[in-house]
Design a protein around this motif. Structure first.
Motif, mmCIF file in Angstrom:
data_model
loop_
_atom_site.group_PDB
_atom_site.id
_atom_site.type_symbol
_atom_site.label_atom_id
_atom_site.label_comp_id
_atom_site.label_asym_id
_atom_site.label_seq_id
_atom_site.Cartn_x
_atom_site.Cartn_y
_atom_site.Cartn_z
ATOM 1 N N ILE A 163 22.608 51.907 43.149
ATOM 2 C CA ILE A 163 22.543 53.591 43.053
ATOM 3 C C ILE A 163 24.107 54.033 42.989
ATOM 4 N N ASP A 164 24.296 54.859 42.255
ATOM 5 C CA ASP A 164 25.896 55.354 41.973
ATOM 6 C C ASP A 164 26.223 56.509 43.413
ATOM 7 N N VAL A 165 27.358 56.009 44.062
ATOM 8 C CA VAL A 165 27.551 56.756 44.899
ATOM 9 C C VAL A 165 28.192 58.336 44.828
ATOM 10 N N VAL A 166 28.715 58.500 43.736
ATOM 11 C CA VAL A 166 28.974 59.902 43.049
ATOM 12 C C VAL A 166 27.990 60.711 42.777
ATOM 13 N N LYS A 167 27.021 60.020 41.839
ATOM 14 C CA LYS A 167 25.970 60.786 41.192
ATOM 15 C C LYS A 167 24.743 61.047 42.300
ATOM 16 N N ASN A 168 24.676 60.098 43.308
ATOM 17 C CA ASN A 168 23.348 60.079 44.211
ATOM 18 C C ASN A 168 23.721 59.755 45.570
ATOM 19 N N PRO A 169 24.626 60.410 46.193
ATOM 20 C CA PRO A 169 25.058 60.196 47.369
ATOM 21 C C PRO A 169 23.935 60.261 48.605
ATOM 22 N N MET A 170 22.978 61.171 48.507
ATOM 23 C CA MET A 170 21.931 61.140 49.572
ATOM 24 C C MET A 170 21.066 60.098 49.609
ATOM 25 N N GLU A 171 20.563 59.521 48.478
ATOM 26 C CA GLU A 171 19.921 58.272 48.343
ATOM 27 C C GLU A 171 20.616 56.837 49.009
ATOM 28 N N VAL A 172 22.062 57.237 48.477
ATOM 29 C CA VAL A 172 22.792 56.224 49.215
ATOM 30 C C VAL A 172 22.978 56.281 50.614
ATOM 31 N N LYS A 173 23.121 57.400 51.273
ATOM 32 C CA LYS A 173 22.864 57.457 52.686
ATOM 33 C C LYS A 173 21.762 57.171 53.442
ATOM 34 N N LYS A 174 20.731 57.019 52.791
ATOM 35 C CA LYS A 174 19.230 56.637 53.279
ATOM 36 C C LYS A 174 19.421 55.201 53.631
ATOM 37 N N ILE A 175 20.249 54.423 52.963
ATOM 38 C CA ILE A 175 20.065 52.812 52.987
ATOM 39 C C ILE A 175 21.169 52.262 53.488
ATOM 40 N N ILE A 176 22.390 53.155 53.807
ATOM 41 C CA ILE A 176 23.460 52.632 54.544
ATOM 42 C C ILE A 176 23.663 53.057 55.773
ATOM 43 N N SER A 177 24.629 52.477 56.758
ATOM 44 C CA SER A 177 25.001 53.129 57.862
ATOM 45 C C SER A 177 26.624 52.624 58.090
ATOM 46 N N TYR A 178 27.225 53.710 58.755
ATOM 47 C CA TYR A 178 28.918 53.746 58.676
ATOM 48 C C TYR A 178 29.248 53.729 59.856
ATOM 49 N N LEU A 179 30.005 52.824 60.374
ATOM 50 C CA LEU A 179 30.697 52.920 61.632
ATOM 51 C C LEU A 179 32.138 52.978 61.344
ATOM 52 N N PRO A 180 32.856 54.240 61.716
ATOM 53 C CA PRO A 180 34.267 54.339 61.379
ATOM 54 C C PRO A 180 34.983 53.701 62.201
ATOM 55 N N GLU A 181 36.513 53.630 61.886
ATOM 56 C CA GLU A 181 37.606 52.972 62.870
ATOM 57 C C GLU A 181 37.631 53.967 64.042
ATOM 58 N N GLU A 182 37.739 53.555 65.116
ATOM 59 C CA GLU A 182 37.916 54.479 66.270
ATOM 60 C C GLU A 182 37.135 55.819 66.427
ATOM 61 N N SER A 183 35.995 55.468 66.042
ATOM 62 C CA SER A 183 34.850 56.677 66.102
ATOM 63 C C SER A 183 34.764 57.137 67.545
ATOM 64 N N GLY A 184 34.283 58.182 67.544
ATOM 65 C CA GLY A 184 33.775 58.677 68.920
ATOM 66 C C GLY A 184 32.557 59.334 68.983
ATOM 67 N N ALA A 185 31.900 59.762 70.122
ATOM 68 C CA ALA A 185 30.831 60.293 70.280
ATOM 69 C C ALA A 185 30.918 61.665 71.043
ATOM 70 N N TYR A 186 29.787 62.297 71.307
ATOM 71 C CA TYR A 186 29.849 63.754 71.758
ATOM 72 C C TYR A 186 30.004 63.598 73.168
ATOM 73 N N LYS A 187 30.970 63.751 73.844
ATOM 74 C CA LYS A 187 31.252 63.365 75.514
ATOM 75 C C LYS A 187 30.603 64.271 76.184
ATOM 76 N N ASN A 188 29.943 65.264 75.833
ATOM 77 C CA ASN A 188 29.320 65.959 76.800
ATOM 78 C C ASN A 188 27.619 65.480 76.831
ATOM 79 N N LEU A 189 27.400 64.695 75.740
ATOM 80 C CA LEU A 189 25.827 64.146 75.540
ATOM 81 C C LEU A 189 25.713 62.929 76.418
ATOM 82 N N LYS A 190 24.621 62.667 77.021
ATOM 83 C CA LYS A 190 24.363 61.276 77.524
ATOM 84 C C LYS A 190 24.118 60.294 76.606
ATOM 85 N N GLY A 191 24.329 59.087 76.928
ATOM 86 C CA GLY A 191 24.227 57.959 75.680
ATOM 87 C C GLY A 191 22.919 58.107 75.135
ATOM 88 N N ARG A 192 21.802 58.135 75.989
ATOM 89 C CA ARG A 192 20.531 58.165 75.505
ATOM 90 C C ARG A 192 20.237 59.356 74.550
#
Lengths: 243, 418
Positions: free
Chosen positions: A67-96
């Motif tokens: 699947i072409d990432v430029v032509k069909n990004p939404m289809e790509v997003k459905k099958i990938i998972s991305y962990l960015p470098e030094e990513s954070g999370a919403y601090k006021n939410l609980k882990g669960r």
């Protein structure tokens, strides 16, 4: 063999005329852990961001499972998972709550949501701390939580940018074992970037060394070491760039 | 340098280099002369010699003398249409002055606009009447005597049985408090939407969010709706506070049985008088005003998204917001206190080009039931809001969201990311 990722002549020039990628090409086969290694500023993150649909290439072609990432990004997003470098999370939410939030963005089925939460609980190994606010987590705990939400989706391709960045030896080792175990047990594919070449040697089936926006060597860690008569990938890198 | 000195040096350097500080200093230097210039223009008409129409029913030498003395300080006319005030010298003026030592006048102040300049007009006219009376006392009796003014208001050709100060106080007070309340909510909405976007960048959650299988439009809409919910909670709190305030104002009716400065002893229904002049909001006015607020919120939210997108973190977002807020404050303060009608055309155009000016003016238009101007305020804010929302959604769905970084403290090139 099915190609999970195919990158052909990829070029990325930012608006400030900074050439981050200069006609790089490589491919990742299904089921393997592929490492993109190189120093800071080499172009690793830019490559992963393009494959993850976050950035658009200046030229070249990138496909994920065909699947072409430029032509069909939404289809790509459905099958990938991305962990960015030094990513954070919403601090006021609980882990669960954070796990549920990501799960609900990915499925409308409550059974599947429940499964994702259970998988994330197992991967994160955070136990009762999942009911605490994320702002109270240590760096290692946060990274395990993020890795858990990345892998709980059972992506066909997991894209992990510097997965152990900033972690101590114990936490880094724990994260590496989680990645390796998960990919092997689920027949998934992983594209990992790191400037830690020893880590990549432990984790990856094949690697590509990237320097100043160009791929300068590619192959299995053992093969590269033999080719350059080096005892580890760090030595390989230094020999390739002529230091 | 002592350790304390080192800390102070670092703190001062850090704060002085913050563009918010530099902009704040520049704005302070610019705001006051600007406000001064605008007020000077507004007060030009007020400070000129007032035009007073005099109706002399007493027709004695004394009343004639008073009119002569008054003409030194005011332009006397017989034309009620051009006059700023109509002074009636009742029959028995001379007798009352000689027997009781009281100079009694009926004064009708004429208003066609509302604002601080109108209030100033009352002060100028009553001052002129008193000054003329003092001069006449000295000429006739060589001592100062008492002067009593029976004051009424004529607003847009309608006679109101209340003094101008009561009229202005009641009319402008609620309008200004309402405008301040809306202003506070607006600033909060702006900050909420800015922080909502900028904090995603600062805490590095944006990339995770953008790689989930949902559209950028859904993410943006979710953020905007959440910002509106937060603003509504704050808005309801403001509304409750305002209702209590307005309730206490309404209760004044019970405690003011007479107009404050007059001698006749009849009861005055202040709000009845305002209703008579068409100065009490009708249901369509209130609905239109709520529409203006909603349209204004859409504009502000979109502005927040654009600022958040252009910021690298919450600190730089807060700096940009700090720079923008005075742009709202200056017209808000000026328009709350002054008459836009009294301004030169250039100032008027500049103020009216800012969508938020229309929101500020809408509070007054609601009380005056000016449907035309309320509709214009609604449409202008809505058009500006939708246009900005379109820009915001374009930015949000492009890689500019990730690559554009407006940083004040350090310069980095994109290459450092990789």
């Amino acid at each position: 063999m099915i190609e999970a990722v195919n990158v052909k002549n990829l070029v990325k020039i930012y608006s400030k005329k900074v050439k981050a990628l200069d006609r790089i090409s490589f491919h990742v086969e299904e089921g393997e852990i592929f490492g993109l290694i190189g120093p800071n500023g080499a172009g690793k993150t830019t490559t992963l961001r393009i494959i993850s649909t976050l950035l658009k290439p200046t030229s070249g072609e990138v496909t994920v499972y065909g699947i072409d990432v430029v032509k069909n990004p939404m289809e790509v997003k459905k099958i990938i998972s991305y962990l960015p470098e030094e990513s954070g999370a919403y601090k006021n939410l609980k882990g669960r709550e954070f796990i549920r939030f990501i799960a609900r963005l990915n499925t409308d089925d409550s059974t599947e949501e429940k499964r994702m939460v259970e998988v994330a609980e197992e991967i994160s190994q955070l136990g009762e701390r999942l009911d605490d606010k994320i702002s109270t987590y240590s760096k290692g705990m946060l990274r395990r939580l993020l890795l858990a939400v990345t892998l709980m989706r059972r992506p066909k391709l997991a894209i992990l940018d510097e997965p152990t960045s900033g972690l101590d030896v114990i936490n880094a080792n724990r994260v590496r074992r989680i990645i390796k175990k998960y990919i092997r047990e689920n027949d998934a594919t992983a594209l990992v970037s790191s400037h830690n070449m020893l880590e990549v040697e432990y984790l990856c089936d094949r690697v590509a060394i990237i320097h100043k926006g160009r791929i300068i060597a590619e192959g299995e860690p053992q093969e590269l070491k033999s080719r350059y008569n080096a005892s580890n990938l760090e030595e390989v890198f230094l020999k390739v760039i002529g230091i | 340098m002592t350790k304390l000195g080192v800390i102070v040096w670092k703190e001062v350097l850090d704060l002085v280099r913050d563009p918010k500080f530099v902009f704040g200093v520049l704005m302070t230097i610019m705001i006051f002369p600007l406000l001064g210039a605008m007020f000077t223009e507004s007060f030009k008409g007020v400070s000129a010699k007032p035009i007073i129409s005099v109706i002399d029913k007493d027709f004695t030498d004394t009343s004639n003398l008073y009119v002569q003395v008054l003409s030194k300080y005011a332009e006397i006319t017989q034309d009620n249409k051009t006059a700023s005030a109509i002074v009636v010298i009742e029959k028995g003026f001379d007798e009352k002055l000689r027997n009781e030592g009281v100079l009694y006048l009926k004064v009708y102040y004429v208003f066609n606009t509302t604002g601080i300049t109108s209030t100033a007009k009352e002060t100028v006219i009553s001052g002129v009447l008193k000054k003329a009376a003092d001069d006449m006392f000295l000429e006739l009796f060589h001592i100062k005597q008492e002067i009593k003014l029976d004051e009424y208001t004529i607003y847009k050709n309608k006679l109101l049985n209340i003094s101008p100060s009561t009229f202005m106080g009641i009319l402008m007070g609620p309008a200004n408090v309402l405008t301040w309340a809306v202003f506070m909510v607006t600033i909060m909405v702006l900050q909420t939407s800015v922080i909502s976007i900028a904090s995603e960048k600062e805490y590095k959650t944006l990339e995770i969010l953008l790689t989930q299988p949902i559209s950028s439009f859904t993410i943006l809409s979710g953020k905007l709706i959440a910002s509106i919910i937060i603003a509504l909670i704050e808005g309801i709190a403001t509304f409750i506070g305002f209702t209590i305030y307005f309730g206490s104002i309404l209760s004044i009716e019970q405690y003011v049985p007479e107009t404050p400065t007059t001698t006749p002893s009849y009861s005055v229904d202040i709000f009845g008088e305002l209703r008579k002049a068409g100065l009490f909001p009708t249901s369509p006015s209130i609905i239109l005003y709520l529409g203006v607020i909603i349209a204004s919120l859409i504009f502000i939210l979109s502005l927040g998204v654009v600022i958040g997108t252009l910021s690298s973190d919450t600190k730089s977002a807060s700096s940009i917001t700090g720079i923008l807020i005075p742009i709202f404050i200056i017209p808000a303060v000026f328009l709350m206190l002054s008459d836009i009608e009294a301004l030169p055309l250039t100032f008027k155009i500049i103020l009216l080009l800012i969508p938020y000016s229309h929101t500020v003016l809408a509070g007054r238009y609601m009380i005056m039931n000016n449907y035309g101007m309320l509709t214009l305020a609604l449409v202008y804010n809505l058009v500006a809001g939708i246009a900005l929302m379109y820009v915001a959604s374009k930015i949000y769905s492009s890689e500019t969201l990730l690559t554009f970084k407006l940083e004040f403290k350090k310069k980095r090139t994109e290459s450092t990311e990789s």
